[in-house]
Motif scaffolding. Structure first.
Motif, PDB file in Angstrom:
ATOM      1  N   MET A   1       0.844  -1.184   0.000  1.00 50.19           N
ATOM      2  CA  MET A   1       0.000   0.000   0.000  1.00 50.19           C
ATOM      3  C   MET A   1       0.887   1.245   0.000  1.00 50.19           C
ATOM      4  SD  MET A   1      -2.807   0.913   2.863  1.00 50.19           S
ATOM      5  CE  MET A   1      -4.208   1.830   2.447  1.00 50.19           C
ATOM      6  N   ILE A   2       0.571   2.149  -0.900  1.00 46.77           N
ATOM      7  CA  ILE A   2       1.339   3.388  -1.008  1.00 46.77           C
ATOM      8  C   ILE A   2       0.807   4.383   0.011  1.00 46.77           C
ATOM      9  CG2 ILE A   2       1.916   5.315  -2.515  1.00 46.77           C
ATOM     10  CD1 ILE A   2       1.497   3.402  -4.868  1.00 46.77           C
ATOM     11  N   GLN A   3       1.713   4.983   0.763  1.00 51.11           N
ATOM     12  CA  GLN A   3       1.322   5.984   1.746  1.00 51.11           C
ATOM     13  C   GLN A   3       2.103   7.271   1.489  1.00 51.11           C
ATOM     14  OE1 GLN A   3       1.866   4.013   5.556  1.00 51.11           O
ATOM     15  NE2 GLN A   3      -0.260   3.361   5.502  1.00 51.11           N
ATOM     16  N   PRO A   4       1.556   8.115   0.606  1.00 52.32           N
ATOM     17  CA  PRO A   4       2.256   9.367   0.308  1.00 52.32           C
ATOM     18  C   PRO A   4       2.237  10.305   1.506  1.00 52.32           C
ATOM     19  CG  PRO A   4       0.095   9.343  -0.724  1.00 52.32           C
ATOM     20  CD  PRO A   4       0.293   7.990  -0.095  1.00 52.32           C
ATOM     21  N   SER A   5       3.265  11.115   1.579  1.00 52.68           N
ATOM     22  CA  SER A   5       3.326  12.123   2.637  1.00 52.68           C
ATOM     23  C   SER A   5       2.373  13.267   2.290  1.00 52.68           C
ATOM     24  CB  SER A   5       4.749  12.664   2.763  1.00 52.68           C
ATOM     25  OG  SER A   5       5.078  13.440   1.617  1.00 52.68           O
ATOM     26  N   GLN A   6       2.152  14.122   3.262  1.00 56.34           N
ATOM     27  CA  GLN A   6       1.311  15.301   3.043  1.00 56.34           C
ATOM     28  C   GLN A   6       1.904  16.158   1.917  1.00 56.34           C
ATOM     29  OE1 GLN A   6       1.015  17.898   6.462  1.00 56.34           O
ATOM     30  NE2 GLN A   6      -0.827  18.872   5.687  1.00 56.34           N
ATOM     31  N   VAL A  50       2.927  25.466  -6.014  1.00 60.31           N
ATOM     32  CA  VAL A  50       3.308  24.327  -5.172  1.00 60.31           C
ATOM     33  C   VAL A  50       4.155  24.766  -3.979  1.00 60.31           C
ATOM     34  CG1 VAL A  50       5.376  23.663  -6.500  1.00 60.31           C
ATOM     35  CG2 VAL A  50       4.114  21.921  -5.218  1.00 60.31           C
ATOM     36  N   ASP A  51       4.996  25.774  -4.155  1.00 56.84           N
ATOM     37  CA  ASP A  51       5.844  26.228  -3.044  1.00 56.84           C
ATOM     38  C   ASP A  51       4.995  26.819  -1.913  1.00 56.84           C
ATOM     39  OD1 ASP A  51       8.227  25.422  -4.275  1.00 56.84           O
ATOM     40  OD2 ASP A  51       8.371  27.310  -5.390  1.00 56.84           O
ATOM     41  N   VAL A  52       3.994  27.591  -2.268  1.00 57.04           N
ATOM     42  CA  VAL A  52       3.089  28.154  -1.261  1.00 57.04           C
ATOM     43  C   VAL A  52       2.290  27.028  -0.612  1.00 57.04           C
ATOM     44  CG1 VAL A  52       1.071  29.643  -0.915  1.00 57.04           C
ATOM     45  CG2 VAL A  52       2.978  30.438  -2.315  1.00 57.04           C
ATOM     46  N   ALA A  53       1.852  26.075  -1.411  1.00 61.29           N
ATOM     47  CA  ALA A  53       1.090  24.941  -0.873  1.00 61.29           C
ATOM     48  C   ALA A  53       1.920  24.154   0.136  1.00 61.29           C
ATOM     49  CB  ALA A  53       0.639  24.024  -2.003  1.00 61.29           C
ATOM     50  N   LEU A  54       3.187  23.953  -0.151  1.00 62.06           N
ATOM     51  CA  LEU A  54       4.058  23.219   0.778  1.00 62.06           C
ATOM     52  C   LEU A  54       4.332  24.046   2.026  1.00 62.06           C
ATOM     53  CD1 LEU A  54       6.537  21.639  -1.779  1.00 62.06           C
ATOM     54  CD2 LEU A  54       4.737  20.464  -0.507  1.00 62.06           C
ATOM     55  N   ALA A  55       4.561  25.340   1.859  1.00 63.89           N
ATOM     56  CA  ALA A  55       4.827  26.207   3.010  1.00 63.89           C
ATOM     57  C   ALA A  55       3.603  26.312   3.915  1.00 63.89           C
ATOM     58  CB  ALA A  55       5.256  27.597   2.539  1.00 63.89           C
ATOM     59  N   SER A  56       2.411  26.257   3.329  1.00 66.05           N
ATOM     60  CA  SER A  56       1.200  26.416   4.135  1.00 66.05           C
ATOM     61  C   SER A  56       0.927  25.200   5.020  1.00 66.05           C
ATOM     62  CB  SER A  56      -0.008  26.720   3.255  1.00 66.05           C
ATOM     63  OG  SER A  56      -0.384  25.589   2.506  1.00 66.05           O
ATOM     64  N   MET A  57       1.636  24.107   4.807  1.00 67.05           N
ATOM     65  CA  MET A  57       1.469  22.941   5.692  1.00 67.05           C
ATOM     66  C   MET A  57       1.843  23.310   7.120  1.00 67.05           C
ATOM     67  SD  MET A  57       2.809  19.647   3.448  1.00 67.05           S
ATOM     68  CE  MET A  57       4.426  19.810   4.108  1.00 67.05           C
ATOM     69  N   GLN A  58       2.763  24.232   7.284  1.00 68.38           N
ATOM     70  CA  GLN A  58       3.244  24.624   8.606  1.00 68.38           C
ATOM     71  C   GLN A  58       2.293  25.569   9.324  1.00 68.38           C
ATOM     72  OE1 GLN A  58       5.846  22.854   9.414  1.00 68.38           O
ATOM     73  NE2 GLN A  58       5.934  22.133   7.315  1.00 68.38           N
TER      74      GLN A  58
END
Length: 144
Positions: A1-6, A50-58
């Motif tokens: 089973m594939i479990q991708p990260s956030q 994508v950069d904003v999307a990744l930064a918004s995880m925090q």
């Protein structure tokens, strides 16, 4: 089973959004994702960078809608229906779609049930209760 990260999930959705906007050929899964993205223009700004999307995880807030979770739930319900797993979900969502005259609205109501099932599973430490999930969707489908 594939479990991708956030981060993997966010990259995937942003990548599909970018690819669809260039009219590049899409893989079957990407076509499905692109259809759900098109149903949610309010998420396009967040999917465009994508950069904003990744930064918004925090800085994610529990009171804010998470477009990546929302789209993931649409994708999960679509996949569940395509293979009828848990057994009966396809019919329950079809009934709900017919009652609401909208697959999109049916998914949103099914999401409430899916979210409840996952939450209860996490709280109890038990496996998700597929029968309770389907019963919840069926209740939505048969409401007056």
């Amino acid at each position: 089973m594939i479990q991708p990260s956030q981060a993997d999930v966010r990259r995937f959705f942003c990548g599909v959004y970018a690819k669809a906007r260039t009219t590049a050929p899409l893989e079957p899964m990407e076509m499905l994702v692109s259809q759900w993205i098109d149903e949610h223009p309010e998420y396009h700004v967040e999917l465009a960078d994508v950069d904003v999307a990744l930064a918004s995880m925090q800085t994610a807030s529990p009171s804010q809608q998470n477009p990546f979770l929302h789209l993931s739930m649409h994708l999960s319900i679509s996949e569940q229906c395509s293979i009828d797993q848990p057994r009966g979900i396809r019919q329950a969502v079809e009934l709900l779609t017919h009652r609401l005259n909208s697959l999109h609205d049916a998914h949103h109501q099914a999401m409430e049930c899916l979210g409840r099932m996952v939450h209860e599973s996490q709280l109890s430490g038990r496996m998700p209760d597929g029968e309770a999930y389907i019963a919840c969707v069926q209740r939505h489908a048969t409401k007056d």
